[in-house]
Scaffold this motif. Structure first.
Motif, short mmCIF file in Angstrom:
data_model
loop_
_atom_site.label_atom_id
_atom_site.label_comp_id
_atom_site.label_asym_id
_atom_site.label_seq_id
_atom_site.Cartn_x
_atom_site.Cartn_y
_atom_site.Cartn_z
N GLN A 198 0.82 -1.22 0.00
CA GLN A 198 0.00 0.00 0.00
C GLN A 198 0.85 1.27 0.00
N GLY A 199 2.17 1.10 -0.09
CA GLY A 199 3.05 2.26 -0.11
C GLY A 199 3.32 2.86 1.26
N ARG A 200 3.02 2.10 2.33
CA ARG A 200 3.28 2.57 3.69
C ARG A 200 4.55 1.95 4.22
N GLU A 201 5.01 2.45 5.36
CA GLU A 201 6.20 1.87 6.00
C GLU A 201 5.98 0.38 6.26
N ALA A 202 6.83 -0.43 5.71
CA ALA A 202 6.75 -1.86 5.98
C ALA A 202 7.24 -2.20 7.37
N PHE A 203 8.13 -1.35 7.90
CA PHE A 203 8.74 -1.60 9.22
C PHE A 203 8.50 -0.36 10.09
N PRO A 204 7.31 -0.25 10.66
CA PRO A 204 6.87 1.01 11.28
C PRO A 204 7.62 1.40 12.54
N ASN A 205 8.40 0.47 13.11
CA ASN A 205 9.14 0.81 14.33
C ASN A 205 10.65 0.85 14.11
N ALA A 206 11.07 0.75 12.85
CA ALA A 206 12.50 0.64 12.56
C ALA A 206 13.11 1.97 12.14
N THR A 207 14.38 2.13 12.49
CA THR A 207 15.20 3.21 11.96
C THR A 207 15.95 2.67 10.75
N VAL A 208 15.97 3.44 9.67
CA VAL A 208 16.66 3.04 8.45
C VAL A 208 18.02 3.74 8.40
N TRP A 209 19.06 2.95 8.15
CA TRP A 209 20.44 3.45 8.08
C TRP A 209 20.91 3.37 6.63
N LEU A 210 21.39 4.50 6.12
CA LEU A 210 21.86 4.58 4.74
C LEU A 210 23.09 5.47 4.69
N ALA A 211 24.09 5.07 3.92
CA ALA A 211 25.31 5.88 3.80
C ALA A 211 24.98 7.24 3.18
N ARG A 212 25.56 8.28 3.75
CA ARG A 212 25.28 9.63 3.28
C ARG A 212 25.70 9.81 1.82
N ALA A 213 26.80 9.16 1.43
CA ALA A 213 27.25 9.30 0.04
C ALA A 213 26.22 8.76 -0.94
N ASP A 214 25.54 7.68 -0.59
CA ASP A 214 24.49 7.17 -1.45
C ASP A 214 23.27 8.09 -1.42
N ALA A 215 22.93 8.60 -0.24
CA ALA A 215 21.81 9.52 -0.13
C ALA A 215 22.05 10.78 -0.95
N ASP A 216 23.28 11.30 -0.90
CA ASP A 216 23.60 12.52 -1.65
C ASP A 216 23.43 12.31 -3.15
N TYR A 217 23.65 11.10 -3.61
CA TYR A 217 23.53 10.82 -5.04
C TYR A 217 22.11 10.44 -5.41
N TRP A 218 21.54 9.42 -4.75
CA TRP A 218 20.27 8.83 -5.17
C TRP A 218 19.04 9.59 -4.69
N LEU A 219 19.15 10.34 -3.61
CA LEU A 219 17.97 11.03 -3.08
C LEU A 219 17.89 12.48 -3.54
N ASP A 220 18.88 12.94 -4.28
CA ASP A 220 18.92 14.33 -4.74
C ASP A 220 18.28 14.41 -6.13
N PRO A 221 17.15 15.10 -6.28
CA PRO A 221 16.51 15.20 -7.60
C PRO A 221 17.42 15.80 -8.66
N ALA A 222 18.40 16.61 -8.23
CA ALA A 222 19.29 17.24 -9.20
C ALA A 222 20.16 16.21 -9.91
N THR A 223 20.51 15.12 -9.22
CA THR A 223 21.35 14.09 -9.84
C THR A 223 20.62 13.43 -11.00
N GLU A 224 19.33 13.26 -10.83
CA GLU A 224 18.51 12.57 -11.83
C GLU A 224 18.57 13.28 -13.18
N THR A 225 18.67 14.60 -13.17
CA THR A 225 18.60 15.37 -14.42
C THR A 225 19.96 15.83 -14.92
N ARG A 226 21.04 15.43 -14.22
CA ARG A 226 22.37 15.82 -14.69
C ARG A 226 22.67 15.18 -16.03
N THR A 227 23.39 15.90 -16.87
CA THR A 227 23.69 15.38 -18.20
C THR A 227 24.60 14.16 -18.16
#
Length: 332
Positions: free
Chosen positions: A157-186
């Motif tokens: 349903q597009g909701r949190e599958a793990f409602p009590n969990a903290t998600v850990w992600l490397a900042r370097a991946d977040a800076d690349y994959w979560l930034d909308p600007a990266t998506e449109t870079r040439t």
């Protein structure tokens, strides 16, 4: 209840008789072949850890996406290792791992959920088959922000599958994959463009709830876990080393290997989806060597399910040593 004890010499005869009686007792048509495989769950005790491999499904990867090795070399390795292959590509597993230490449950990667279509997205289902509920998961460690590793953060349903969990992600991946600007870079490859929104959507509810934790390499992770920098496939790709007590460790890696039949024997062979192929090769060689020399247990996201075992050196390369099926401690 009456206890029946058979002489050991009668075991084979008794087994045959029971099998024959069971067959005769089946109704007509009951011999139809099963339509589904068993639940994709496997448990392994490693020191003071209880590790549960969770099968998400399989995805085909084309031979053509494997570079750095000629066709004859590919064929020799693939044919000798009997990897299932369809016109779409070589069968490649997608696995996640639940690591229990005492009452703390840590999930490493979350699978594909709805992102890749049928045949995948079974992590939540198999988590329940394993006897756990998603609400019990305390933390989810993401090796990297590709959809087959983090789309499973959401349920159907597009909701949190793990409602009590903290998600850990490397900042370097977040800076690349979560930034909308990266998506449109040439300079962003076209093959990656559909992945950015998937990544943003998967983490959005956790970020909104303040339960998305971005970490830099070398920063402290949850107790008993260390992050090993293994970037190359993505900018922040991280493998997680769990202390298991009694001089045992478990390494859970993400996309260090995609073509297991080739890349242990030829670590210099790379995958077209590696953002930095040279660095991905260097990370693979370094991590395989360290895993083999230290004797660590290994759990691999794209190794044949359950993907648990060890790495050994093989001349100037390496080999995968799958774990043997084992009863759990105290199991009758």
């Amino acid at each position: 209840m009456v206890s029946i004890r058979l002489h050991p010499r009668l075991f084979p005869l008794a087994s045959f008789a029971f099998a024959l009686l069971a067959t005769l007792a089946l109704p007509a048509g009951a011999q139809t072949a099963p339509a589904r495989q068993v639940p994709g769950v496997y448990h392994q005790a490693i020191g003071d850890l209880h590790v549960t491999a969770l099968f998400d499904g399989v995805v085909p990867l084309a031979r053509a996406e494997l570079s750095g090795i000629d066709e004859a070399g590919k064929q020799a390795l693939l044919s000798s290792r009997h990897v299932p292959e369809s016109p779409q590509g070589l069968q490649t597993a997608v696995n996640a791992y639940l690591v229990q230490r005492g009452d703390v449950l840590t999930l490493v990667d979350a699978g594909t959920a709805q992102c890749f279509g049928p045949g995948l997205g079974h992590v939540l289902e198999n988590l329940r088959h394993a006897g756990y509920s998603p609400e019990q998961v305390d933390q989810v460690l993401i090796t990297h922000a590709h959809p087959d590793h983090l789309c499973g953060l959401l349920d159907a349903q597009g909701r949190e599958a793990f409602p009590n969990a903290t998600v850990w992600l490397a900042r370097a991946d977040a800076d690349y994959w979560l930034d909308p600007a990266t998506e449109t870079r040439t300079d962003t490859p076209a093959m990656y463009r559909p992945l950015f929104k998937m990544a943003r959507d998967a983490v959005a509810p956790y970020r909104a709830a303040g339960r998305l934790h971005l970490f830099a390499q070398g920063e402290r992770l949850p107790a008993g876990v260390s992050g090993l920098d293994s970037h190359g496939h993505t900018p922040g790709h991280t493998s997680f080393l769990f202390e298991a007590g009694a001089d045992q460790q478990l390494l859970v890696w993400g996309d260090i290997v995609h073509y297991h039949a080739v890349q242990f024997a030829r670590p210099d062979a790379s995958f077209e989806a590696d953002l930095d192929r040279g660095q991905a090769i260097a990370s693979r060689r370094a991590l395989m060597a360290r895993t083999a020399d230290a004797g660590w247990w290994l759990a691999g996201a794209h190794l044949p399910f359950p993907g648990l075992g060890h790495v050994r050196r093989d001349d100037d390369a390496f080999a995968w040593v799958p774990a043997e099926f084992s009863p759990l401690p105290g199991e009758p």
